[in-house]
Write a protein that holds these residues in place. Structure first.
Motif, PDB file in Angstrom:
ATOM      1  N   PHE A  76       0.846  -1.198   0.000  1.00 23.95           N
ATOM      2  CA  PHE A  76       0.000   0.000   0.000  1.00 23.95           C
ATOM      3  C   PHE A  76       0.875   1.239   0.000  1.00 23.95           C
ATOM      4  N   SER A  77       0.283   2.356  -0.431  1.00 28.58           N
ATOM      5  CA  SER A  77       1.053   3.587  -0.590  1.00 28.58           C
ATOM      6  C   SER A  77       0.172   4.794  -0.319  1.00 28.58           C
ATOM      7  N   ASP A  78       0.825   5.905   0.005  1.00 33.01           N
ATOM      8  CA  ASP A  78       0.148   7.208   0.073  1.00 33.01           C
ATOM      9  C   ASP A  78      -1.028   7.205   1.046  1.00 33.01           C
ATOM     10  N   VAL A  79      -0.738   6.860   2.290  1.00 33.06           N
ATOM     11  CA  VAL A  79      -1.768   6.936   3.335  1.00 33.06           C
ATOM     12  C   VAL A  79      -2.153   8.390   3.599  1.00 33.06           C
ATOM     13  N   HIS A  80      -1.200   9.274   3.524  1.00 31.63           N
ATOM     14  CA  HIS A  80      -1.428  10.716   3.692  1.00 31.63           C
ATOM     15  C   HIS A  80      -2.249  11.038   4.937  1.00 31.63           C
ATOM     16  N   GLY A  81      -1.849  10.435   6.049  1.00 28.62           N
ATOM     17  CA  GLY A  81      -2.444  10.794   7.324  1.00 28.62           C
ATOM     18  C   GLY A  81      -3.915  10.500   7.451  1.00 28.62           C
ATOM     19  N   ASN A  82      -4.417   9.527   6.702  1.00 26.92           N
ATOM     20  CA  ASN A  82      -5.851   9.196   6.735  1.00 26.92           C
ATOM     21  C   ASN A  82      -6.040   7.864   7.474  1.00 26.92           C
ATOM     22  N   ARG A  83      -6.261   7.965   8.779  1.00 25.87           N
ATOM     23  CA  ARG A  83      -6.444   6.751   9.576  1.00 25.87           C
ATOM     24  C   ARG A  83      -7.659   5.959   9.129  1.00 25.87           C
ATOM     25  N   PHE A  84      -8.709   6.614   8.736  1.00 22.84           N
ATOM     26  CA  PHE A  84      -9.964   5.953   8.383  1.00 22.84           C
ATOM     27  C   PHE A  84      -9.794   5.069   7.146  1.00 22.84           C
ATOM     28  N   ALA A  85      -9.113   5.599   6.122  1.00 16.83           N
ATOM     29  CA  ALA A  85      -8.869   4.811   4.918  1.00 16.83           C
ATOM     30  C   ALA A  85      -7.891   3.680   5.201  1.00 16.83           C
ATOM     31  N   LEU A  86      -6.867   3.955   6.006  1.00 10.53           N
ATOM     32  CA  LEU A  86      -5.880   2.927   6.309  1.00 10.53           C
ATOM     33  C   LEU A  86      -6.516   1.767   7.070  1.00 10.53           C
ATOM     34  N   GLU A  87      -7.384   2.053   8.017  1.00  9.62           N
ATOM     35  CA  GLU A  87      -8.035   0.977   8.768  1.00  9.62           C
ATOM     36  C   GLU A  87      -8.814   0.055   7.836  1.00  9.62           C
ATOM     37  N   ALA A  88      -9.503   0.632   6.856  1.00  8.25           N
ATOM     38  CA  ALA A  88     -10.266  -0.189   5.909  1.00  8.25           C
ATOM     39  C   ALA A  88      -9.343  -1.033   5.047  1.00  8.25           C
ATOM     40  N   VAL A  89      -8.240  -0.449   4.606  1.00 12.04           N
ATOM     41  CA  VAL A  89      -7.269  -1.197   3.798  1.00 12.04           C
ATOM     42  C   VAL A  89      -6.671  -2.349   4.599  1.00 12.04           C
ATOM     43  N   LEU A  90      -6.299  -2.079   5.831  1.00 12.00           N
ATOM     44  CA  LEU A  90      -5.688  -3.132   6.646  1.00 12.00           C
ATOM     45  C   LEU A  90      -6.663  -4.272   6.932  1.00 12.00           C
ATOM     46  N   GLU A  91      -7.927  -3.953   7.108  1.00 13.31           N
ATOM     47  CA  GLU A  91      -8.927  -5.013   7.290  1.00 13.31           C
ATOM     48  C   GLU A  91      -9.001  -5.897   6.048  1.00 13.31           C
ATOM     49  N   ASP A  92      -8.978  -5.272   4.869  1.00 13.72           N
ATOM     50  CA  ASP A  92      -9.014  -6.046   3.631  1.00 13.72           C
ATOM     51  C   ASP A  92      -7.726  -6.844   3.452  1.00 13.72           C
TER      52      ASP A  92
ATOM     53  N   ASN B 128       1.994   0.580 -10.426  1.00 13.41           N
ATOM     54  CA  ASN B 128       1.715   1.671  -9.491  1.00 13.41           C
ATOM     55  C   ASN B 128       0.533   1.231  -8.656  1.00 13.41           C
ATOM     56  N   ALA B 129       0.704   1.194  -7.340  1.00 12.86           N
ATOM     57  CA  ALA B 129      -0.295   0.615  -6.445  1.00 12.86           C
ATOM     58  C   ALA B 129      -1.519   1.492  -6.246  1.00 12.86           C
ATOM     59  N   GLY B 130      -1.452   2.770  -6.641  1.00 15.08           N
ATOM     60  CA  GLY B 130      -2.550   3.669  -6.341  1.00 15.08           C
ATOM     61  C   GLY B 130      -2.514   4.092  -4.874  1.00 15.08           C
ATOM     62  N   PRO B 131      -3.335   5.082  -4.478  1.00  9.77           N
ATOM     63  CA  PRO B 131      -3.244   5.639  -3.137  1.00  9.77           C
ATOM     64  C   PRO B 131      -4.265   5.062  -2.153  1.00  9.77           C
ATOM     65  N   VAL B 132      -3.843   4.964  -0.897  1.00  6.45           N
ATOM     66  CA  VAL B 132      -4.819   4.711   0.170  1.00  6.45           C
ATOM     67  C   VAL B 132      -5.729   5.925   0.314  1.00  6.45           C
ATOM     68  N   SER B 133      -5.158   7.117   0.223  1.00  3.46           N
ATOM     69  CA  SER B 133      -5.938   8.345   0.403  1.00  3.46           C
ATOM     70  C   SER B 133      -5.591   9.370  -0.660  1.00  3.46           C
ATOM     71  N   ARG B 134      -6.425  10.413  -0.744  1.00  6.26           N
ATOM     72  CA  ARG B 134      -6.261  11.479  -1.734  1.00  6.26           C
ATOM     73  C   ARG B 134      -6.238  10.910  -3.149  1.00  6.26           C
ATOM     74  N   GLN B 135      -7.319  10.267  -3.530  1.00  9.59           N
ATOM     75  CA  GLN B 135      -7.408   9.681  -4.866  1.00  9.59           C
ATOM     76  C   GLN B 135      -7.356  10.777  -5.934  1.00  9.59           C
ATOM     77  N   PHE B 136      -7.095  10.345  -7.131  1.00  9.40           N
ATOM     78  CA  PHE B 136      -6.883  11.276  -8.242  1.00  9.40           C
ATOM     79  C   PHE B 136      -8.010  11.224  -9.265  1.00  9.40           C
ATOM     80  N   ASP B 137      -8.795  10.139  -9.243  1.00  6.87           N
ATOM     81  CA  ASP B 137      -9.683   9.855 -10.367  1.00  6.87           C
ATOM     82  C   ASP B 137     -11.166  10.108 -10.109  1.00  6.87           C
ATOM     83  N   GLY B 138     -11.501  10.735  -8.978  1.00  3.02           N
ATOM     84  CA  GLY B 138     -12.900  11.014  -8.690  1.00  3.02           C
ATOM     85  C   GLY B 138     -13.648   9.861  -8.059  1.00  3.02           C
TER      86      GLY B 138
END
Length: 235
Positions: free
Chosen positions: A6-22, A170-180
């Protein structure tokens, strides 16, 4: 062997928690963090504590350097330093630019294999981005003769390209997505026989809770909440 990246957590605990569960549901053998750990405003201290607890193979992101360098983002940097432990800037700077996993078959970095601020898949000229040439990408891998898979983040775009038998991801971001599409991203690598498969994963998380945290606590709360809710990171 199964490797979660995973990459680019950018200080987002909420998104990271969901990623780690998956990630846990996939039972990986190794965990890799491609950096940009705290530069954001949806509970960065909580996101930092989580990342420290994982025992992940970790490389340094470009924004991980911002807490130690003077620059144009002083307000956010000063706020983040107040949120984190005193030694956090030094610890972030201490991570390497690249790491090798699976006996060198998987090479990981944040941006390029040379610099966290560069983009492996892209080159920039005159304010415009262009696809890097195959020659440019392959040249960076020559220092890693065992490499079969190269995984980066940084540009917040999921990408895959195969060149001369090497898979670039490129793994894409945990947070601050680029594609809407405000879904948290990560990648599962799995070795099957002599080859590697790449599985892109997208995970829902509580965007509104993250946005509310930013609005209530952060000096860039309005901007951060808009990024999180829209899934669009301004160019």
């Amino acid at each position: 062997m199964r490797i979660a990246v995973f990459s680019d957590v950018h200080g987002n605990r909420f998104a990271l928690e969901a990623v780690l569960e998956d990630i846990r549901s996939q039972h990986p053998d190794a965990l890799v963090n491609l950096g940009d750990q705290v530069w954001g405003a949806a509970d960065p201290a909580g996101a930092w504590r989580l990342q420290q607890s994982l025992g992940a193979i970790t490389v340094r992101g470009n924004t991980d350097e911002f807490l130690s360098k003077a620059g144009p983002y002083a307000e956010l940097a000063d706020w983040l330093k107040g949120q984190l432990e005193l030694d956090a800037p030094q610890r972030l700077m201490g991570f390497p630019v690249t790491a090798e996993v699976a006996e060198g078959e998987v090479v990981v970095a944040h941006g390029s294999l040379r610099n966290p601020s560069e983009a492996l898949f892209l080159r920039f000229e005159g304010g415009q981005s262009y696809s890097a040439s195959p020659q440019e990408m392959l040249a960076q891998v020559r220092a890693f003769p065992k490499a079969r898979v190269v995984v980066v983040g940084h540009t917040h775009r999921e990408m895959l390209q195969v060149l001369e038998g090497i898979t670039f991801v490129n793994a894409g971001p945990v947070s601050r997505q680029f594609d809407g599409i405000p879904l948290a991203r990560w990648v599962l690598l799995e070795k099957r026989g002599s080859g590697w498969t790449v599985g892109f994963r997208r995970v829902e998380y509580d965007v509104e809770a993250a946005a509310r945290w930013a609005l209530e606590h952060a000096p860039i709360g309005e901007t951060e909440a808009a990024h999180l809710r829209s899934g669009i990171l301004p160019r």
